[in-house]
Design a protein around this motif. Structure first.
Motif, PDB file in Angstrom:
ATOM      1  N   ARG A 426       0.828  -1.207   0.000  1.00 42.40           N
ATOM      2  CA  ARG A 426       0.000   0.000   0.000  1.00 42.40           C
ATOM      3  C   ARG A 426       0.870   1.268   0.000  1.00 42.40           C
ATOM      4  NH1 ARG A 426      -2.584  -1.014   4.265  1.00 42.40           N
ATOM      5  NH2 ARG A 426      -4.324  -2.143   3.310  1.00 42.40           N
ATOM      6  N   GLN A 514      -6.156  -1.490  -6.358  1.00 41.80           N
ATOM      7  CA  GLN A 514      -7.005  -2.016  -5.278  1.00 41.80           C
ATOM      8  C   GLN A 514      -7.492  -3.421  -5.612  1.00 41.80           C
ATOM      9  OE1 GLN A 514     -10.301   0.516  -4.399  1.00 41.80           O
ATOM     10  NE2 GLN A 514     -11.034  -0.717  -2.675  1.00 41.80           N
ATOM     11  N   ASP A 518      -6.841  -6.773  -3.508  1.00 40.29           N
ATOM     12  CA  ASP A 518      -7.931  -7.646  -3.044  1.00 40.29           C
ATOM     13  C   ASP A 518      -7.733  -9.073  -3.529  1.00 40.29           C
ATOM     14  OD1 ASP A 518      -8.991  -5.477  -1.795  1.00 40.29           O
ATOM     15  OD2 ASP A 518     -10.426  -5.003  -3.395  1.00 40.29           O
TER      16      ASP A 518
END
Length: 599
Positions: A426, A514, A518
């Motif tokens: 991240r 993202q 995931d």
């Protein structure tokens, strides 16, 4: 002497000589500082430099420097730093200068007066450095003093005949007779340079001066404890002994206890190699052997007396030592007996506990046998199987608990690594996104990449052919301006919308990142049995619309699973998003659910 013709003279020297002649004594030192710039403008070893020095001497500027060094610089601009600079200029002008005319006057009058002026200036700076109280003043005076001594070394290095004059000068001896550590070290380095430049200078110097210098060096070795002074004086003595073997005998006879003093006071102070060289040079092998024998005999006498004293002392203390030894032995013996008794008590207690445990086990087994005798024969096998099952269950319970605890620790470490990897990814994605945004905002517009010279020529040729086949109609000036304005408006609209396109592209890249994150989370997710509440929080969406939509889809899917089988024929692969809402408005109470039938 003045030159008759000044056509070949440097105009700056002529101007400086005129200004010095017309100025007062207070401003002459400041004017003479210009000689440094004049001399530094010419490279060393050049004939032009020798010509400049000759011109400086011919116009009496060197004599002016010698005279102004004797002034009091407390009231002159720049203070004593100006005097130090003049001393440096004077030494630079004299070194390498050999005038063709009046050479005898230069060597017999000018150079000796210059050396005396430098020594007098060094004495004055030394006195002011000694009397100074503030650290800043002491630093300035010491810097000027060091510059003057370097100038003196540079002067007699260029004119070797000055070494004897410097050595016999009373000012030099006064400079050497000081108790200040910094100036002492500097003056002893000057003495070393004199001996290196002219190795026979001590042979030409009168005996009184040589003895005064030797007395000062020996005094510094005997009175000072500073290693800087010690090593400087030792090196000076080594140079004197190396270059003048005849003085070594005089030193040995004049200073009887010098070797013992040096060995006792300066051994282990960081310059043992130089100290050993000095001791080897000062004393012959015979003297060393005699001295060693005498010291050896003295050491034997001292050792014999000391050993006798120690023996008598031990004999006097022997009864007390024997009683103390016996006391300590008895105490040690008592401690050993006490420890042995304690060990025996512990062993007896362990043996009693073991016997009690064995007795309890025998009684328990006896009770089991008594119970088995009471139980009917048909139930014995059942009872044994029940006991075996309980034992197996207990073993399995312990083994599963151990396995789960071990797996939990492994999963905990893997989960920590996974969370760390997610955090790093991240942070890296955010950093890369910021860098891309900054590069897109700040970088100017760039043309298309990959256009080579051959491709450019091909496109140019195609454009020319197209223009030749389709000549453009002639436009008026007004039409050209309108077309130009239209192009400018379209370009402005394009530039205004470019920011929106970039934001949309950035949003798409963020969504892709993202989605990738995931996907990695889902692939690395543990099974449902090993999942915990913390792991469930990882897959929980923080978006309220997404959570509401997920809840709605879940509710719809639950309702769809409760439909009767005849309603789901042919809909095995129906998407839960496409389930019609009207089919869900059914009275479930009228359906058959799980064996309950209601009409």
């Amino acid at each position: 002497m003045r030159p008759d013709e000044s056509s070949d003279v440097n105009p700056r020297i002529l101007s400086l000589a005129a200004e010095v002649a017309d100025s007062s004594e207070q401003y002459v030192p400041v004017l003479l500082l210009q000689l440094k710039e004049i001399l530094e403008g010419v490279s060393a070893g050049d004939k032009e430099l020798k010509k400049l020095k000759q011109d400086v001497y011919d116009y009496d500027l060197i004599q002016y420097c010698v005279l102004v060094l004797k002034q009091d610089y407390s009231r002159i601009q720049g203070g004593w730093a100006t005097a130090a600079q003049l001393a440096e200029i004077l030494s630079n002008c004299c070194v390498g200068l050999n005038p063709e005319e009046e050479a005898e006057e230069f060597h017999s009058k000018v150079l000796p007066s210059a050396a005396d002026s430098l020594l007098i200036l060094a004495r004055r700076l030394q006195a002011r450095f000694t009397r100074a109280v503030k650290d800043e003043e002491k630093t300035d005076y010491f810097r000027s003093f060091r510059t003057v001594t370097d100038s003196i070394c540079w002067l007699f290095g260029g004119h070797v005949q000055l070494t004897q004059q410097v050595m016999q000068s009373g000012h030099f001896l006064q400079l050497l007779l000081t108790d200040d550590v910094e100036t002492e070290a500097v003056m002893m380095s000057v003495l070393q340079n004199i001996i290196r430049v002219n190795s026979v200078v001590l042979m030409k110097t009168d005996e009184k001066t040589v003895h005064a210098i030797l007395d000062e060096l020996v005094y510094k070795l005997s009175s000072s404890t500073n290693p800087v002074i010690g090593i400087a004086a030792t090196k000076a003595m080594i140079l004197i002994a190396n270059y003048h073997q005849s003085i070594v005998k005089s030193i040995c006879n004049r200073y009887k206890g010098l070797r013992l003093l040096l060995s006792k006071q300066w051994t282990g102070k960081g310059f043992d190699r130089e100290l050993g060289q000095l001791l080897d040079l000062l004393y012959s092998r015979t003297y060393q052997q005699n001295q060693s024998q005498r010291l050896h005999h003295a050491a034997c006498v001292i050792q014999a007396a000391w050993k006798a004293f120690q023996t008598r002392k031990r004999i006097k203390r022997l009864p007390k030592a024997v009683s103390s030894l016996q006391k300590s032995f008895r105490e040690k013996k008592e401690r050993q007996l006490l420890l042995l008794e304690r060990q025996r008590g512990e062993e007896e207690l362990r043996r009693q506990l073991q016997l009690q445990r064995q007795r309890a086990i025998r009684e328990f087994r006896q009770r089991q046998l008594d119970m088995l005798e009471i139980v009917p024969a048909s139930l014995v096998d059942r009872h044994m199987r029940e006991q075996e099952r309980k034992a197996v269950v207990l073993i399995q319970k312990q083994w599963r608990g151990h396995k789960e605890r071990k797996g939990f620790h492994l999963q905990k470490q893997a989960l920590k690594q996974f969370k760390a990897a997610v955090t790093l990814q991240r942070a890296a994605l955010r950093f890369l996104e910021k860098r891309r945004n900054a590069r897109k905002v700040l970088s100017p517009w760039k043309g298309p990449k990959g256009l080579t010279d051959a491709r450019r020529l091909e496109l140019k040729k195609q454009v020319e052919e197209h223009i030749a086949l389709h000549p453009a109609p002639l436009l008026s000036e007004q039409s050209s301006k309108e077309l130009h304005l239209k192009c400018q408006e379209m370009l402005a609209q394009r530039l205004m919308k470019r920011h929106l396109h970039r934001k949309a592209e950035q949003h798409r890249e963020a969504l892709r990142a993202q989605i990738n994150t995931d996907i990695e989370l889902l692939m690395n997710a543990p099974g449902l049995k090993a999942a915990t509440e913390k792991e469930l929080d990882v897959f929980t969406s923080r978006s309220v619309p997404v959570a509401a939509r997920a809840k709605q889809s879940h509710t719809t899917m639950l309702q769809f699973t409760r439909w009767p089988w005849w309603k789901k024929l042919g809909d095995e692969f129906m998407d839960p998003e496409n389930i019609p809402d009207d089919n869900l408005d059914i009275e479930f109470e009228s359906l058959y659910l799980g064996g309950n039938e209601k009409v």
